[in-house]
Write a protein that holds these residues in place. Structure first.
Motif, PDB file in Angstrom:
ATOM      1  N   ALA A  66       1.102   5.188   0.368  1.00  0.00           N
ATOM      2  CA  ALA A  66       0.609   6.067   0.572  1.00  0.00           C
ATOM      3  C   ALA A  66       0.600   7.842  -0.142  1.00  0.00           C
ATOM      4  N   ASN A  85       0.612  -1.203   0.041  1.00  0.00           N
ATOM      5  CA  ASN A  85      -0.140  -0.196   0.160  1.00  0.00           C
ATOM      6  C   ASN A  85       0.695   1.101  -0.003  1.00  0.00           C
ATOM      7  N   HIS A 133      -5.686   9.046   1.296  1.00  0.00           N
ATOM      8  CA  HIS A 133      -6.218   7.885  -0.143  1.00  0.00           C
ATOM      9  C   HIS A 133      -4.198   6.623  -0.028  1.00  0.00           C
ATOM     10  N   GLU A 134      -4.626   6.317   0.463  1.00  0.00           N
ATOM     11  CA  GLU A 134      -3.539   4.967   0.463  1.00  0.00           C
ATOM     12  C   GLU A 134      -3.752   3.670  -0.777  1.00  0.00           C
ATOM     13  N   SER A 140      -7.646  -0.878  -2.501  1.00  0.00           N
ATOM     14  CA  SER A 140      -7.067   1.056  -1.902  1.00  0.00           C
ATOM     15  C   SER A 140      -7.897   1.077  -0.808  1.00  0.00           C
TER      16      SER A 140
END
Length: 314
Positions: free
Chosen positions: A10, A8, A15-16, A67
């Motif tokens: 960042a 993931n 949001h990631e 996500s």
């Protein structure tokens, strides 16, 4: 296809984005962009790449797939997604890559490529969508009643009479309404109608069920992100077709289903007429869906052809 990495990333604004890589880490770098907007990456789609030849990178765009987000719509625009792609390229240390996408994935590919043409080695696009309201009106308000009149009657009939003069905006308003009693039937109707338009032989080309009563049916995810983007003209500052000259000289192949009712051939041909170095490959009989084996075969052939060109460029 062998998975190499999964992480993931960042990107700020709550949001990631979920990023995966596959194939050969020493191979030709290729970015795969999923459609929707909002659908997320399906690993089966990546079978169009030869895993021994390519280092494939795919990510779930903001608010999609795996996500993570605080608010899926906040800071979720095309410029944000273009910036995310650059972060991914830098993360993997890639100088130039092949970019592959279809439908909305083609829209995002073009938005990225026209902003960062120096990072493109080649492009393979399927079912070109330029993110314009005209294309959406053509699909839902022209092609739909012409080819599926009963479905069109069902689709429009879900709206109160006062809103039938503004069908698309009325749908998007309701899909984005926070009340499930409002957004449930309209998100399902949008999804099912779009699905009919995307395949050559739909099983049930009408909205025959009581959409409000099906509380047990999981809600599709894409209508919400599509409504967010389409309501805002896909957050494009200028028409993509007016910017495509920036790609002149870069090789591109446009794979086009002959009977695609969502993204018909005229759009691919219009784009190719302004992009020196691109060509259109029409697949027949075929519609919009990447699930069509003839479309997948054409994509694989185009990607292989572009790989040979890129071998001399990297």
């Amino acid at each position: 296809m062998k998975e190499l990495t999964r992480d993931n990333l960042a990107v700020g604004d709550g949001h990631e984005i979920h990023v995966r890589s596959y194939g050969n880490p020493g191979g030709i770098p290729a970015l795969f962009l999923h459609g929707g907007p909002g659908s997320g990456v399906q690993e089966s789609q990546l079978g169009i790449f030869d895993p021994s030849r390519f280092h494939v990178i795919a990510f779930d765009q903001r608010g999609a797939g795996l996500s993570r987000f605080d608010d899926r719509f906040h800071a979720n625009t095309t410029p944000h997604l273009v910036a995310d792609i650059e972060r991914i390229r830098e993360r993997f240390g890639i100088e130039r890559w092949m970019v592959v996408g279809g439908s909305w994935g083609a829209t995002l590919a073009l938005a990225y490529a026209t902003a960062h043409a120096d990072r493109i080695g080649a492009m393979v696009l399927r079912a070109v969508f330029l993110g314009t309201r005209h294309e959406l009106e053509r699909a839902f308000l022209s092609s739909l009643p012409r080819f599926y009149p009963q479905l069109y009657a069902d689709f429009v009939g879900l709206l109160p009479e006062d809103d039938r003069s503004r069908v698309l905006d009325a749908y998007w308003d309701r899909i984005l309404d926070a009340d499930p009693a409002v957004h449930r039937p309209f998100s399902i109707a949008w999804h099912d109608t779009e699905r009919v338009l995307s395949v050559l032989s739909p099983d049930v080309p009408c909205l025959s069920e009581d959409l409000s009563a099906r509380g047990d049916r999981p809600l599709p995810r894409t209508p919400f992100m599509e409504a967010h983007y389409f309501h805002n003209d896909c957050f494009l500052d200028a028409p993509l077709i007016e910017q495509v000259h920036r790609l002149n000289g870069l090789p591109g192949i446009l794979i086009q289903g002959r009977y695609d009712l969502l993204c018909p051939p005229e759009t691919s041909y219009a784009l190719a007429s302004r992009w020196t170095g691109s060509s259109v490959r029409v697949v027949s009989p075929a519609g919009h869906s990447m699930e069509d084996q003839s479309i997948r075969s054409a994509l694989t052939a185009a990607i292989t052809e572009m790989a040979r060109l890129m071998n001399g460029r990297l």
